[in-house]
Design a protein around this motif. Structure first.
Motif, PDB file in Angstrom:
ATOM      1  N   UNK A   1      34.647  55.629 -19.418  1.00 32.32           N
ATOM      2  CA  UNK A   1      35.736  54.727 -19.784  1.00 32.32           C
ATOM      3  C   UNK A   1      36.241  53.901 -18.602  1.00 32.32           C
ATOM      4  N   UNK A   2      35.835  54.264 -17.389  1.00 26.07           N
ATOM      5  CA  UNK A   2      36.306  53.540 -16.220  1.00 26.07           C
ATOM      6  C   UNK A   2      35.696  52.140 -16.169  1.00 26.07           C
ATOM      7  N   UNK A   3      36.371  51.241 -15.450  1.00 30.14           N
ATOM      8  CA  UNK A   3      35.967  49.836 -15.422  1.00 30.14           C
ATOM      9  C   UNK A   3      34.680  49.601 -14.654  1.00 30.14           C
ATOM     10  N   UNK A   4      34.401  50.454 -13.652  1.00 34.03           N
ATOM     11  CA  UNK A   4      33.201  50.307 -12.830  1.00 34.03           C
ATOM     12  C   UNK A   4      32.388  51.597 -12.886  1.00 34.03           C
ATOM     13  N   UNK A   5      31.105  51.544 -12.511  1.00 25.80           N
ATOM     14  CA  UNK A   5      30.264  52.751 -12.568  1.00 25.80           C
ATOM     15  C   UNK A   5      30.835  53.893 -11.727  1.00 25.80           C
ATOM     16  N   UNK A   6      30.710  55.096 -12.238  1.00 26.45           N
ATOM     17  CA  UNK A   6      31.170  56.280 -11.518  1.00 26.45           C
ATOM     18  C   UNK A   6      30.079  57.342 -11.542  1.00 26.45           C
ATOM     19  N   UNK A   7      29.761  57.889 -10.385  1.00 28.34           N
ATOM     20  CA  UNK A   7      28.773  58.954 -10.259  1.00 28.34           C
ATOM     21  C   UNK A   7      29.485  60.287 -10.100  1.00 28.34           C
ATOM     22  N   UNK A   8      28.857  61.339 -10.565  1.00 25.23           N
ATOM     23  CA  UNK A   8      29.416  62.685 -10.464  1.00 25.23           C
ATOM     24  C   UNK A   8      28.403  63.612  -9.815  1.00 25.23           C
TER      25      UNK A   8
END
Length: 234
Positions: free
Chosen positions: A191-198
Motif C-alpha cells: 500500500x505504500x507509495x514507493x517500493x518497499x523491500x523486506x
C-alpha cells in the motif's frame, strides 16, 4: 556548525575513514544537536542513522551500522535527538524528532553535495525516518525493527507514519519482534507509495537480539543494508 576530528582509521598505512564529533542545528534552528560522523576517504553515498526511544547514538546497533557502512565507502552520521541531551522525552507526535532528523540530513548534504543520502532508524527512529522521507534530500529509508503496532497488539491498525513514507524503503525485521506482526507488515507494504523491500532475520527480536541459540545476528542486518543501498546507487 562545529566539528572536531577524533580518530583516523588506518588500513595498510593508508587512511580509509575518519571519525569526528559534530554539532549542527535542527532544521528549524530551534535545537542544537550532536552526533558522530564516520567519513570514508571517497564517499559514494551517505546514511543518517537515528536511534530508538530509550537509547541514543551510542546504542550498539546504531554504532555497528555506522561502522559497517563506512567500511563500504558510505559516509555515516549517527546523532542524538534533542530530548536525549536535554534529559527529556520524545514528542508525542514525533514532530520535534522529525525536525532534528531533517537538520541531520541538511548537515549530511553539506558534507555530500552530490551523493545520495539515505536515512535509517532503529524502532522509533524508523517512524521518524518515515515522517521525514518527503525531504527532497532523502533518497530512501531503512527501517530497523519498525514498531508497526504496540507490543503484542497487532490489531491496532493504521500506523500514523504510513501516509508520510514517500521514498523507497527497506524494512529489516526480526521474526520474533513483538512490535511487528510480519503477516500484517507484508499485507501493508504494497500500500505504500514507493517500493518497499523486506528482509527477515530469523529467530530474532525487536533489536535483533537472538531468540534461542546464541549468535550474532548483525551480519544479516549488515548484509541487508549494504546490499540495498548498493542497489539504490547503481
Amino acid at each position: 556548525m562545529i566539528a572536531e576530528w577524533r580518530l583516523s582509521v588506518l588500513l595498510a598505512g593508508e587512511r580509509v575513514s575518519e571519525v569526528m564529533d559534530a554539532q549542527f542545528p535542527s532544521a528549524s534552528g530551534i535545537a542544537q544537536l550532536r552526533g558522530i560522523v564516520h567519513a570514508p576517504e571517497r564517499p559514494k553515498a551517505g546514511l543518517v542513522i537515528s536511534h530508538g526511544r530509550s537509547n541514543d547514538l551510542r546504542n550498539p546497533l546504531v554504532r555497528r551500522v555506522a561502522e559497517a557502512v563506512v567500511s563500504e565507502g558510505i559516509w555515516a552520521l549517527r546523532f542524538n535527538f534533542r530530548y536525549v541531551d536535554a534529559k527529556g522525552q520524545a514528542s508525542r507526535d514525533l514532530s520535534r524528532e522529525e525536525d532534528d532528523l531533517r537538520g541531520a540530513v541538511r548537515f549530511a548534504r553539506e558534507a555530500l553535495p552530490s551523493q545520495k543520502i539515505f536515512v535509517a532508524g532503529k524502532s522509533m527512529g524508523a517512524r521518524v525516518c518515515a515522517r521525514a522521507s518527503a525531504d527532497p534530500d532523502v533518497a530512501g529509508v531503512i527501517a530497523l525493527g519498525y514498531p508497526l503496532h504496540p507490543r503484542f497488539r497487532p490489531e491496532v491498525l493504521n500506523p500514523p507514519e504510513w501516509p508520510y513514507l514517500m521514498k523507497p524503503a527497506l524494512f529489516v525485521q526480526g521474526n520474533r519482534d513483538p512490535f511487528c506482526d510480519l503477516e500484517r507488515l507484508r499485507s501493508e507494504l504494497p500500500q505504500l507509495k514507493e517500493p518497499a523491500d523486506l528482509v527477515v532475520v530469523e529467530q530474532a527480536g525487536h533489536s535483533f537480539e537472538p531468540i534461542g541459540a546464541k549468535r550474532d545476528t548483525f551480519p544479516e542486518v549488515r548484509e541487508a543494508i549494504v546490499r540495498w543501498i548498493g542497489g539504490q546507487i547503481v
